[in-house]
Design an enzyme around this catalytic site. Structure first.
Site, PDB file in Angstrom:
ATOM      1  N   LYS A 191       0.864  -1.195   0.000  1.00  0.00           N
ATOM      2  CA  LYS A 191       0.000   0.000   0.000  1.00  0.00           C
ATOM      3  C   LYS A 191       0.890   1.231   0.000  1.00  0.00           C
ATOM      4  O   LYS A 191       1.691   1.418   0.918  1.00  0.00           O
ATOM      5  CB  LYS A 191      -0.927   0.004   1.222  1.00  0.00           C
ATOM      6  CG  LYS A 191      -1.918   1.184   1.205  1.00  0.00           C
ATOM      7  CD  LYS A 191      -2.851   1.147   2.393  1.00  0.00           C
ATOM      8  CE  LYS A 191      -4.076   2.033   2.261  1.00  0.00           C
ATOM      9  NZ  LYS A 191      -3.814   3.438   2.049  1.00  0.00           N
ATOM     10  N   ARG A 209      -4.480   8.361  -5.412  1.00  0.00           N
ATOM     11  CA  ARG A 209      -5.085   7.420  -6.362  1.00  0.00           C
ATOM     12  C   ARG A 209      -5.359   8.125  -7.679  1.00  0.00           C
ATOM     13  O   ARG A 209      -5.878   9.240  -7.690  1.00  0.00           O
ATOM     14  CB  ARG A 209      -6.393   6.933  -5.742  1.00  0.00           C
ATOM     15  CG  ARG A 209      -7.241   6.022  -6.603  1.00  0.00           C
ATOM     16  CD  ARG A 209      -7.109   4.624  -6.111  1.00  0.00           C
ATOM     17  NE  ARG A 209      -8.097   3.725  -6.633  1.00  0.00           N
ATOM     18  CZ  ARG A 209      -8.987   3.082  -5.874  1.00  0.00           C
ATOM     19  NH1 ARG A 209      -9.046   3.325  -4.587  1.00  0.00           N
ATOM     20  NH2 ARG A 209      -9.807   2.213  -6.414  1.00  0.00           N
ATOM     21  N   GLU A 239      -1.631   4.150  -7.935  1.00  0.00           N
ATOM     22  CA  GLU A 239      -1.312   5.155  -6.921  1.00  0.00           C
ATOM     23  C   GLU A 239      -0.069   5.890  -7.410  1.00  0.00           C
ATOM     24  O   GLU A 239       0.939   5.252  -7.730  1.00  0.00           O
ATOM     25  CB  GLU A 239      -1.034   4.441  -5.578  1.00  0.00           C
ATOM     26  CG  GLU A 239      -0.853   5.362  -4.403  1.00  0.00           C
ATOM     27  CD  GLU A 239      -2.168   5.742  -3.694  1.00  0.00           C
ATOM     28  OE1 GLU A 239      -3.255   5.475  -4.231  1.00  0.00           O
ATOM     29  OE2 GLU A 239      -2.061   6.317  -2.597  1.00  0.00           O
ATOM     30  N   PHE A 250      -2.455  -0.846 -10.251  1.00  0.00           N
ATOM     31  CA  PHE A 250      -2.958  -2.025  -9.545  1.00  0.00           C
ATOM     32  C   PHE A 250      -4.316  -2.516 -10.011  1.00  0.00           C
ATOM     33  O   PHE A 250      -4.866  -3.444  -9.417  1.00  0.00           O
ATOM     34  CB  PHE A 250      -2.959  -1.824  -8.030  1.00  0.00           C
ATOM     35  CG  PHE A 250      -3.715  -0.605  -7.554  1.00  0.00           C
ATOM     36  CD1 PHE A 250      -5.093  -0.546  -7.634  1.00  0.00           C
ATOM     37  CD2 PHE A 250      -3.022   0.476  -7.009  1.00  0.00           C
ATOM     38  CE1 PHE A 250      -5.783   0.568  -7.191  1.00  0.00           C
ATOM     39  CE2 PHE A 250      -3.705   1.599  -6.564  1.00  0.00           C
ATOM     40  CZ  PHE A 250      -5.083   1.647  -6.660  1.00  0.00           C
ATOM     41  N   ARG A 270     -17.165   0.435  -0.491  1.00  0.00           N
ATOM     42  CA  ARG A 270     -16.167   0.075   0.511  1.00  0.00           C
ATOM     43  C   ARG A 270     -16.593  -1.276   1.055  1.00  0.00           C
ATOM     44  O   ARG A 270     -17.403  -1.364   1.967  1.00  0.00           O
ATOM     45  CB  ARG A 270     -16.171   1.141   1.615  1.00  0.00           C
ATOM     46  CG  ARG A 270     -14.982   1.109   2.525  1.00  0.00           C
ATOM     47  CD  ARG A 270     -15.102   2.193   3.582  1.00  0.00           C
ATOM     48  NE  ARG A 270     -14.691   3.517   3.123  1.00  0.00           N
ATOM     49  CZ  ARG A 270     -13.429   3.894   2.962  1.00  0.00           C
ATOM     50  NH1 ARG A 270     -12.456   3.064   3.204  1.00  0.00           N
ATOM     51  NH2 ARG A 270     -13.154   5.117   2.558  1.00  0.00           N
ATOM     52  N   LYS A 312      -7.550  -3.047   4.070  1.00  0.00           N
ATOM     53  CA  LYS A 312      -6.235  -2.422   4.286  1.00  0.00           C
ATOM     54  C   LYS A 312      -5.713  -2.745   5.674  1.00  0.00           C
ATOM     55  O   LYS A 312      -6.492  -2.960   6.614  1.00  0.00           O
ATOM     56  CB  LYS A 312      -6.319  -0.915   4.071  1.00  0.00           C
ATOM     57  CG  LYS A 312      -7.266  -0.196   5.009  1.00  0.00           C
ATOM     58  CD  LYS A 312      -7.283   1.302   4.708  1.00  0.00           C
ATOM     59  CE  LYS A 312      -8.424   1.978   5.424  1.00  0.00           C
ATOM     60  NZ  LYS A 312      -8.571   3.382   5.175  1.00  0.00           N
TER      61      LYS A 312
END
Ligand code: ATP
Length: 576
Positions: free
Chosen positions: A252, A257, A302, A341, A418, A424
């Site tokens: 991460k 983003r 990202e 990603f 979400r 995460k």
């Protein structure tokens, strides 16, 4: 439709602080709006001219707007200046000075919504020599055709300071009620909104083709899609409970983003807030053109600031690339790397419904890795110990943590959701009882002693998605450097309001000295969540959730208020 009808609605909205009442006012109004005006009206209730991703931004300088007022009313500029000094708001100045227009200047006819819309577009798009006069004349001509109340709102729209307290979700709720009679149908509108974050298109489709038409709204390359988000867990071992079977574990990164669209050979970059940020990253556009194959595609990644040695640098460093001027200078000063990603669309085909590994395989095939554009490092494992090992390695590399992703057949890309397909795990979670929250600034308390003259503390809120309101959750007075303290009045000033904004919920005891329209998002580190009678987030038995010992970490300019930590997330963290 006559603009005055909208003015009447603005007046009603301005006099209510209740979200439910706002929805009622708006849905009653939407029922009367002709089909061909509904898209425009939806934007205008939000004080905008287009969806956020279209970058049609109004933000006329106050000085110029006041020149238009002076011209429209035949009022001396010194009088305009004096009135501004007395009233402090250009909208109110217009209202006052245009109460009586000189007979000779009053043209025949009314201002329709369409005239207003095209006039404002002309103003927003004007640039170069002569544009200033054109803006003044266009606004003045419109001001002459409206009531004094209309002048107030027209000037505020032109300045970009309408602030009715209406958000996209408020509009979707009201549209559902107006056109289908049932608020629960908002879920269908919201699904469409996640694929197409444009209330105008949704409103028009609903008005013309009903819910059936809205259900058919799908991905379109060139138009951003709401990004898929992560859940969090209380312990790393829970990742395996939530994601049974093979887990893909990504590093991460602590950057911004980006959603990349390529269509007709042209690359467009969108931020998390759905703003177009292509001009900020000419270097990234070049890497994408050279290193990613495909006639048209949508990929995500990202973007991270890196040092000369290629080491990842913190988010704050990247934020210095958020600028309109001196872009080239900063491209050289702050080099970046884009870690891709996900792949959502390729050569005419949507990949949204494909499982994660299939999307990744397609992505690998089109990317040529390099120093400034590469793929996210990933492992696939079923073993939680391996996940933890990868997490520790990720921290050693200077990254934020990991994102565990489901690889199950149902691991599709869910726009705007979400869910438990992505989880995460960050370094803050390992430090006991510490978690970060992204909260919305809704008010401030004036500083005392060393902080006299600046804000001493901020009142922060979580977003209650279900009710579409912002609920106070903590008062934060620590963690601010002198530079941040100095910056706060300027950052927050444009959102200052003289009353409690609509959609903002605060207990009386917590009422701040200064109110702000919920716009600015900040990240805070909290030591603990408790129940407190003075906060109102996810309230139960009169006590809301509250974050104890909050510490300001940074501004989250990449997030809009509806992307803040939700009251529901607060509840689940508390229960954990
Ligand atoms: P945080 O505040 O933890 O960065 P967030 O609130 O911005 O998170 P989350 O959905 O919680 O958003 O975390 C996902 C974000 O992490 C993504 O929006 C993206 O910006 C970032 N990210 C970094 N690396 C990855 C990755 N490998 N896969 C997906 N997202 C990633």
């Amino acid at each position: 439709m006559d603009f005055q009808k909208l003015v009447d609605v603005y007046e009603e909205l301005e006099n209510t602080a209740s979200g439910n009442k706002m929805r009622e006012i708006l849905s009653d109004f939407f029922k009367e709006v002709p089909e061909e005006d509904i898209a425009i009206v939806s934007y205008l209730t939000l004080g905008r001219l287009a969806s956020e991703y279209e970058s049609v931004v109004l933000g006329m300088a106050e000085k110029i707007a006041l020149k238009a007022v002076s011209l429209a009313g035949g009022v001396d500029s010194s009088k305009v200046k004096q009135t501004l000094g007395e009233m402090g708001d250009a909208g109110l100045v217009a209202e006052k000075l245009l109460k009586k227009k000189p007979i000779t200047l009053v043209p025949v006819g009314k201002l329709t919504i369409h005239d207003l819309f095209s006039g404002l577009h002309k103003i927003a798009e004007a640039s170069g020599s002569g544009s200033q006069d054109m803006k003044i004349n266009t606004l003045a001509a419109m001001l002459q055709k409206v009531s004094s109340g209309g002048a107030k709102y027209l000037v505020r729209i032109a300045l970009g300071t309408l602030r009715m307290g209406v958000g996209d979700m408020t509009v979707l709720d009201s549209l559902a009620i107006a056109f289908t009679g049932e608020k629960k149908n908002k879920a269908i509108l919201e699904r469409a909104y996640n694929f197409c974050p444009d209330v105008g298109i949704i409103a028009e489709t609903l008005a013309k083709k009903g819910l059936k038409g809205v259900k058919k709204i799908e991905v379109k390359v060139g138009r951003p899609i709401k990004m898929m988000l992560c859940q969090r867990v209380g312990k790393i071992a829970e990742i395996a409970d939530k994601i049974p079977g093979k887990i893909a574990v990504d590093e991460k990164y602590d950057g911004e983003r980006l959603q990349v669209h390529k269509v007709n050979g042209e690359i467009t970059l969108f931020s998390r807030r759905m703003e177009e940020v292509t001009l900020q990253f000419p270097d990234v556009v070049e890497y994408l053109q050279k290193q990613v194959k495909g006639k048209d595609f949508i990929v995500e990644g990202e973007v991270v600031a890196i040092s000369e040695e290629g080491k990842a640098l913190p988010f704050q460093v990247l934020m210095r690339r958020r600028r309109k001027h001196d872009v080239e200078e900063y491209v050289a000063k702050i080099p970046v790397c884009l870690f891709l990603f996900d792949l959502l669309y390729l050569n005419g085909k949507s990949y949204l419904d494909k499982p994660y590994l299939e999307r990744m395989t397609a992505l690998e095939k089109i990317v040529k890795k390099g120093e400034h554009l590469t793929l996210t490092k990933t492992i696939v494992t079923e073993d939680v110990d391996e996940v933890e090992k990868f997490f520790n390695e990720s921290l050693q590399q200077g990254y934020e943590g990991i994102i565990a992703k489901s690889t199950a057949p149902e691991s599709i890309y869910k726009p705007g959701t979400r869910g438990w397909l992505w989880i995460k795990w960050k370094k803050e979670y390992v430090q006991e009882m510490q978690d970060t929250f992204d909260l919305v600034v809704i008010g401030a308390f004036l500083g005392k002693g060393r902080r006299a003259g600046v804000y001493g503390a901020l009142l922060l809120a979580a977003y209650n998605k279900k009710e579409d309101v912002f609920e106070s959750v903590t008062k934060c007075g620590t963690g601010f450097t002198d530079a941040v303290l100095g910056e706060l009045p300027q950052r927050l000033g444009k959102y200052k309001m003289d009353r409690q904004p609509a959609r903002v919920k605060v207990k009386k005891e917590m009422a701040p000295e200064v109110w702000f329209e919920p716009q600015v998002v900040v990240e805070v580190l909290g030591a603990e969540i408790t129940r407190s009678p003075i906060h109102i987030c996810a309230v139960k038995d009169g006590k809301g959730l509250a974050i104890r010992f909050p510490r300001f970490i940074q501004f989250r300019d990449d997030k809009n208020p509806e992307q803040a930590t939700t009251s529901k997330e607060m509840e689940s963290i508390y229960e954990n």
